[in-house]
Each structure stands twice: as C-alpha cells, then as structure tokens.
Scaffold this active site. Sequence first.
Site, mmCIF file in Angstrom:
data_model
loop_
_atom_site.group_PDB
_atom_site.id
_atom_site.type_symbol
_atom_site.label_atom_id
_atom_site.label_comp_id
_atom_site.label_asym_id
_atom_site.label_seq_id
_atom_site.Cartn_x
_atom_site.Cartn_y
_atom_site.Cartn_z
ATOM 1 N N LYS A 1 0.841 -1.193 0.000
ATOM 2 C CA LYS A 1 0.000 0.000 0.000
ATOM 3 C C LYS A 1 0.877 1.244 0.000
ATOM 4 C CE LYS A 1 -2.257 1.618 3.793
ATOM 5 N NZ LYS A 1 -2.011 3.056 3.821
ATOM 6 N N ARG B 1 2.985 -0.090 10.807
ATOM 7 C CA ARG B 1 4.061 -0.005 11.801
ATOM 8 C C ARG B 1 4.490 -1.323 12.450
ATOM 9 N NH1 ARG B 1 1.106 5.078 14.371
ATOM 10 N NH2 ARG B 1 -0.578 3.927 13.370
ATOM 11 N N LYS C 1 -7.043 8.241 -0.352
ATOM 12 C CA LYS C 1 -8.343 8.659 0.234
ATOM 13 C C LYS C 1 -8.893 9.903 -0.447
ATOM 14 C CE LYS C 1 -7.228 6.835 4.832
ATOM 15 N NZ LYS C 1 -5.786 6.565 4.625
ATOM 16 N N THR D 1 -10.087 4.342 11.487
ATOM 17 C CA THR D 1 -9.930 3.432 12.633
ATOM 18 C C THR D 1 -9.222 4.094 13.820
ATOM 19 O OG1 THR D 1 -8.034 2.587 11.405
ATOM 20 C CG2 THR D 1 -10.005 1.229 11.414
ATOM 21 N N ASP E 1 -3.538 4.378 -1.484
ATOM 22 C CA ASP E 1 -4.344 4.863 -0.346
ATOM 23 C C ASP E 1 -4.184 6.380 -0.260
ATOM 24 O OD1 ASP E 1 -5.646 5.258 2.058
ATOM 25 O OD2 ASP E 1 -4.092 4.312 3.286
ATOM 26 N N ASP F 1 -13.280 14.870 -2.999
ATOM 27 C CA ASP F 1 -13.353 16.140 -3.728
ATOM 28 C C ASP F 1 -14.650 16.128 -4.530
ATOM 29 O OD1 ASP F 1 -12.578 18.549 -5.109
ATOM 30 O OD2 ASP F 1 -10.478 17.990 -4.812
HETATM 31 O O1 C5P Z 1 0.844 1.569 11.064
HETATM 32 P P1 C5P Z 1 -0.570 1.071 10.960
HETATM 33 O O2 C5P Z 1 -0.687 -0.434 10.943
HETATM 34 O O3 C5P Z 1 -1.497 1.731 11.954
HETATM 35 O O4 C5P Z 1 -1.012 1.544 9.501
HETATM 36 C C1 C5P Z 1 -2.333 1.472 9.040
HETATM 37 C C2 C5P Z 1 -2.366 2.032 7.635
HETATM 38 O O5 C5P Z 1 -3.701 1.994 7.175
HETATM 39 C C3 C5P Z 1 -1.916 3.491 7.545
HETATM 40 O O6 C5P Z 1 -1.219 3.642 6.319
HETATM 41 C C4 C5P Z 1 -3.188 4.271 7.530
HETATM 42 O O7 C5P Z 1 -3.082 5.462 6.784
HETATM 43 C C5 C5P Z 1 -4.127 3.296 6.813
HETATM 44 N N1 C5P Z 1 -5.555 3.478 7.087
HETATM 45 C C6 C5P Z 1 -6.083 3.452 8.352
HETATM 46 N N2 C5P Z 1 -7.423 3.647 8.544
HETATM 47 C C7 C5P Z 1 -8.234 3.831 7.507
HETATM 48 C C8 C5P Z 1 -7.710 3.832 6.199
HETATM 49 C C9 C5P Z 1 -6.351 3.625 6.015
HETATM 50 O O8 C5P Z 1 -5.356 3.231 9.309
HETATM 51 N N3 C5P Z 1 -9.527 3.961 7.688
#
Ligand code: C5P
Length: 237
Positions: free
Chosen positions: A32, A215, A61, A123, A59, A64
């Site tokens: 991603k 992460r 998002k 989330t 991603d 617009d």
């Molecule tokens: O580091 P972590 O596991 O929290 O990363 C989650 C990834 O998913 C990040 O790149 C974040 O931008 C993305 N994301 C998210 N919640 C959403 C959509 C995408 O955490 N609703």
Amino acid sequence: MDNRLIVALDTDDDEEIIWLSGTLMDIVGWFKMGFQAFSALGMEAFPWFEQNGHNTFVDLKFHDIPNTVARDVSTMTKHGANMINMHASGGLEMMQAARSRADDAAYKARIPNPILLGVTILTSMDEMGFQSNFGSERQLSEQVVYLAKLTKEAGLDGVVASPLEIEPIRKACGDNFLIVTPGIRPKWADPGDQRRITTPAEAINRGADFIVVGRPIIEAEDPLEAAEKILDEMRGM
Ligand code: C5P
C-alpha cells in the site's frame, strides 16, 4: 505469497521502500502506498511492483467534487493501480463518477477494472471522537454501516473499516462486498494512534477479506520475522 495481507509502506524514503518490499516480496502479495510512498516512487511504482508479481493499493483517500475524484481515479487506473480508495462521505455521486471513469480507463488500457473502496470512519477514531468531531447523535457503527451501504449503491467493490465493524457490514452488504481492515495490532505490537483495533487472527476470523498492517511490520527490528508471525496468526498457527 499471501494475498490477504497488505503492507503499508508508510515512508518517503525510496531506499527503505525498496529494501522493505524486497525483504517481504516472497511472502506478501500487496503493498500500500499512501502519500509518502507515492511522493517517493510516483507512477513508476505500479509497473515496478507488477513486474515483481505484486499488487498495489493507492491509499490517497480521495475526497473532492465528483469530476475531480473521477479524474484522479482514472489517472491511477491508467497507470496500473490495482486498488484505490476514496472517502465514502464524499457522497454517492462522487463514488459513481469514480467507478464509471475508472472502468472506462481500464477498458481503454485493456486491463482489469481496479478494486475501488470507500473509506468509512477512520480506525483512529473512537465513539466519543466520532460524536464530537462529526456533531453526530448516531452511533459510530451505524454511520459505518450507512456509509458502507452508500458505497455499495455507488457500485464500488467494498469498504475500508475497522475489523470491529465487519459483522454489521456483512449483514447489510452481503458476502461479495470486500472489507479491508486497518486497525490491526498483534498482541506484541504498540497500538500507536489506532483505536478500533483487533489482532490479525481476530480480523480474519471475523471475516476480513484483506488486512492492512503498517508499523508493526515496517518499524519492527526484523520486518520479515514480524510479517511471518502475522501470517502465521492469520493462518491460525
Ligand atoms: O501503522 P498502521 O498499521 O497503523 O497503519 C495502518 C495504515 O492503514 C496506515 O497507512 C493508515 O493510513 C491506513 N488506514 C487506516 N485507517 C483507515 C484507512 C487507512 O489506518 N480507515
């Protein structure tokens, strides 16, 4: 190679991205790119991942007016993005325009239609944060289901949502509607800013089609070992 785990390459360091994706290439099917990775690699990323047998999730998002999002999504499709997301709160017309232009672009390029997803409620937001930020009387899960139904009506393939909301979304939108879940934390990982989380195994058991992990893998001392542990958990080992 696993096709349910999507690794979030959340860094703008191109050497790190190349190292990470090379390290994980035999076991992970999807990468991603958010704004950071996209700023580092640009459109070149799509053929590059594809030639290594990987799929790419853009991603960014999008959110617009319909014409602008339709053009953005069409550009990403033309260059080879396999999965693209937009905020469902951008509305029905915006998502319908995106679907139509993406499919036109895919037809012209003779490639499969991309998977298009609506982002429901991030989330990182909990119930209180949702009600205060949106001034809403609704429960967060009701709003997630409302947006998931709107996304389906617009012809998108699925949503990005918390693993905690899989069950009501499935009930409302059916088995063929894709549910992609970030907010994944193995027991051994730090939650960071994520709030509505589950473990990888729990997300799969609840019926997630894809899980997104950033992460806990990319900041691990040994990203390959972290990804392998997560995949084992997903397989119930
Ligand atoms: O580091 P972590 O596991 O929290 O990363 C989650 C990834 O998913 C990040 O790149 C974040 O931008 C993305 N994301 C998210 N919640 C959403 C959509 C995408 O955490 N609703």
